[in-house]
Design a protein around this motif. Structure first.
Motif, PDB file in Angstrom:
ATOM      1  N   ALA A   1       0.839  -1.202   0.000  1.00 11.75           N
ATOM      2  CA  ALA A   1       0.000   0.000   0.000  1.00 11.75           C
ATOM      3  C   ALA A   1       0.874   1.252   0.000  1.00 11.75           C
TER       4      ALA A   1
ATOM      5  N   SER B   1      -9.362   4.304  -1.832  1.00 13.26           N
ATOM      6  CA  SER B   1     -10.277   3.267  -2.302  1.00 13.26           C
ATOM      7  C   SER B   1      -9.637   2.404  -3.374  1.00 13.26           C
TER       8      SER B   1
ATOM      9  N   SER C   1      -7.032   0.178  -1.767  1.00 15.23           N
ATOM     10  CA  SER C   1      -7.749  -0.869  -1.055  1.00 15.23           C
ATOM     11  C   SER C   1      -8.170  -1.978  -2.011  1.00 15.23           C
ATOM     12  N   GLU C   2      -8.745  -1.588  -3.122  1.00 19.24           N
ATOM     13  CA  GLU C   2      -9.201  -2.564  -4.117  1.00 19.24           C
ATOM     14  C   GLU C   2      -8.023  -3.323  -4.725  1.00 19.24           C
TER      15      GLU C   2
ATOM     16  N   TYR D   1      -8.796  -5.717  -0.637  1.00 17.51           N
ATOM     17  CA  TYR D   1      -9.721  -5.372   0.440  1.00 17.51           C
ATOM     18  C   TYR D   1     -11.030  -4.920  -0.198  1.00 17.51           C
TER      19      TYR D   1
ATOM     20  N   PRO E   1     -12.987  -0.248   1.658  1.00 21.81           N
ATOM     21  CA  PRO E   1     -11.917   0.704   1.961  1.00 21.81           C
ATOM     22  C   PRO E   1     -11.878   1.134   3.435  1.00 21.81           C
TER      23      PRO E   1
ATOM     24  N   PHE F   1      -9.875  -1.546   5.136  1.00 21.87           N
ATOM     25  CA  PHE F   1      -8.473  -1.315   4.787  1.00 21.87           C
ATOM     26  C   PHE F   1      -7.891  -0.184   5.635  1.00 21.87           C
ATOM     27  N   SER F   2      -8.622   0.901   5.770  1.00 17.70           N
ATOM     28  CA  SER F   2      -8.149   2.038   6.564  1.00 17.70           C
ATOM     29  C   SER F   2      -7.925   1.659   8.011  1.00 17.70           C
TER      30      SER F   2
END
Length: 104
Positions: free
Chosen positions: A56, A68, A71-72, A76, A79, A82-83
């Motif tokens: 990341a 986002s 994340s994708e 994940y 999002p 993921f955060s």
């Protein structure tokens, strides 16, 4: 342990699947997990998560993706989740981390 790490690096853009890892290495997952933890001091899942967060950070530095999209790209589906994981591992939110990158 090198084979486990190589597998995790190859699959860092996906959710972790212990059964798939064990099948790939022809080993029992419980044994594999215990041996990995004893050798590295971390669980396989912790290592996989850290590899994903490093990926990341790499994407933040080398692309124009937003949170986002990162994340994708890392597999994940949500999002927000993921955060939460990013903040738990690195101590700050992805958007805050990205702001630091843009300032320097």
């Amino acid at each position: 342990m090198r084979r486990v790490t190589a597998y995790l690096i190859k699959h860092c853009g996906e959710d972790f699947a212990g059964e798939q890892l064990a099948s790939q290495l022809n080993m029992n997952y419980s044994y594999l997990s215990a041996a990995f933890r004893q050798a590295t001091g971390q669980t396989i899942i912790e290592t996989h998560t850290k590899l994903r967060m490093n990926k990341a950070i790499e994407l933040m530095r080398t692309s124009s993706y937003n949170v986002s999209e990162i994340s994708e790209a890392l597999g994940y589906p949500n999002p927000y989740y993921f955060s939460r994981v990013f903040k738990k591992v690195l101590g700050e939110s992805p958007s805050s981390y990205m702001k630091h990158l843009y300032r320097t």
